[in-house]
Design a protein around this motif. Structure first.
Motif, short mmCIF file in Angstrom:
data_model
loop_
_atom_site.label_atom_id
_atom_site.label_comp_id
_atom_site.label_asym_id
_atom_site.label_seq_id
_atom_site.Cartn_x
_atom_site.Cartn_y
_atom_site.Cartn_z
N ALA A 231 15.90 -54.90 14.40
CA ALA A 231 16.46 -55.34 15.68
C ALA A 231 15.72 -54.69 16.85
O ALA A 231 15.37 -55.36 17.83
CB ALA A 231 17.95 -55.02 15.76
N GLY A 232 15.47 -53.39 16.76
CA GLY A 232 14.75 -52.69 17.82
C GLY A 232 13.33 -53.21 17.97
O GLY A 232 12.84 -53.41 19.11
N LEU B 185 13.50 -56.61 19.63
CA LEU B 185 13.79 -56.47 21.05
C LEU B 185 12.54 -56.09 21.83
O LEU B 185 12.22 -56.69 22.86
CB LEU B 185 14.89 -55.43 21.27
CG LEU B 185 15.27 -55.14 22.72
CD1 LEU B 185 15.86 -56.38 23.38
CD2 LEU B 185 16.24 -53.97 22.79
N ALA C 254 10.10 -58.99 21.93
CA ALA C 254 10.56 -60.04 22.83
C ALA C 254 10.33 -59.64 24.29
O ALA C 254 9.83 -60.43 25.09
CB ALA C 254 12.04 -60.34 22.58
N ILE C 255 10.68 -58.41 24.64
CA ILE C 255 10.53 -57.95 26.02
C ILE C 255 9.06 -57.90 26.43
O ILE C 255 8.65 -58.49 27.43
CB ILE C 255 11.19 -56.57 26.22
CG1 ILE C 255 12.72 -56.69 26.15
CG2 ILE C 255 10.76 -55.94 27.55
CD1 ILE C 255 13.45 -55.36 26.09
N LEU D 215 12.30 -62.40 19.68
CA LEU D 215 13.68 -62.81 19.95
C LEU D 215 14.38 -63.26 18.67
O LEU D 215 15.53 -62.88 18.40
CB LEU D 215 13.70 -63.94 20.99
CG LEU D 215 15.08 -64.51 21.32
CD1 LEU D 215 15.98 -63.44 21.95
CD2 LEU D 215 14.93 -65.71 22.25
N LEU E 44 15.16 -60.28 16.48
CA LEU E 44 16.33 -59.58 17.03
C LEU E 44 17.62 -60.31 16.64
O LEU E 44 18.57 -59.68 16.15
CB LEU E 44 16.22 -59.48 18.55
CG LEU E 44 17.45 -58.96 19.29
CD1 LEU E 44 17.77 -57.53 18.87
CD2 LEU E 44 17.23 -59.05 20.79
N LEU F 133 20.41 -58.79 14.12
CA LEU F 133 21.79 -58.57 14.59
C LEU F 133 22.79 -59.31 13.70
O LEU F 133 23.88 -58.78 13.42
CB LEU F 133 21.94 -59.02 16.05
CG LEU F 133 21.27 -58.13 17.08
CD1 LEU F 133 21.37 -58.75 18.47
CD2 LEU F 133 21.86 -56.73 17.07
#
Length: 163
Positions: free
Chosen positions: A101-102, A105, A108-109, A142, A145, A149
């Protein structure tokens, strides 16, 4: 027992990822075939095929990685976790999901930042925005992530039955 509607929706997203990866992979093969044909038959190499193939390769890899995260065949500490106690297995499973997940993220960012920062620059040879090189990173991050999740919250595809 019926699966949660969110997991059923993500089943469709997963199917779209697999279809997208298949289409991009076939497209890469066609682009490369055109490149070879242009170079050796027409004696005029098209300059746009390689940049587009690289964009599509990024999409292919990241869509496949996202599906692998959903099925927990990527970002997993299998060999370490399987030999331990149930508590250790549960802890390492949660850790691997949090790492996925990290990572998703961050991809994606930063992929989105790179995509937007490079959007106004035309890609050499292809005439498309150079930021498209980072589309796979942003979209794949994305999806990773979201799928991670889903696993953290206890959803996801059912494990395959072993015979």
């Amino acid at each position: 027992m019926q699966r949660p509607s969110f997991s059923r929706l993500l089943d469709k997203v997963e199917a779209a990822c697999l279809a997208g990866a298949g289409v991009t992979l076939v497209s890469i093969a066609l682009l490369q075939a055109w490149q070879v044909f242009g170079r050796y038959v027409l004696n005029a190499s098209p300059g746009w095929t390689e940049p587009l193939a690289l964009i599509l390769m990024g999409l292919t890899v990241m869509l496949g990685a996202a599906v692998a995260v959903r099925h927990e065949t990527h970002f997993r500490f299998g060999m370490i976790a399987e030999g331990g106690s149930p508590a250790r297995r549960a802890g390492l499973t949660l850790l691997s999901r949090l790492v996925a997940a990290g990572s998703g993220l961050l991809m994606a960012i930063h992929g989105t930042r790179l995509l937007l920062d490079d959007w106004a620059v035309p890609m050499a040879g292809a005439g498309v925005p150079s930021g498209l090189r980072f589309l796979g990173l942003a979209l794949g991050g994305l999806l990773i992530l979201i799928f991670a999740l889903e696993r953290i919250l206890g959803g996801g595809p059912r494990p395959q039955e072993t015979e």
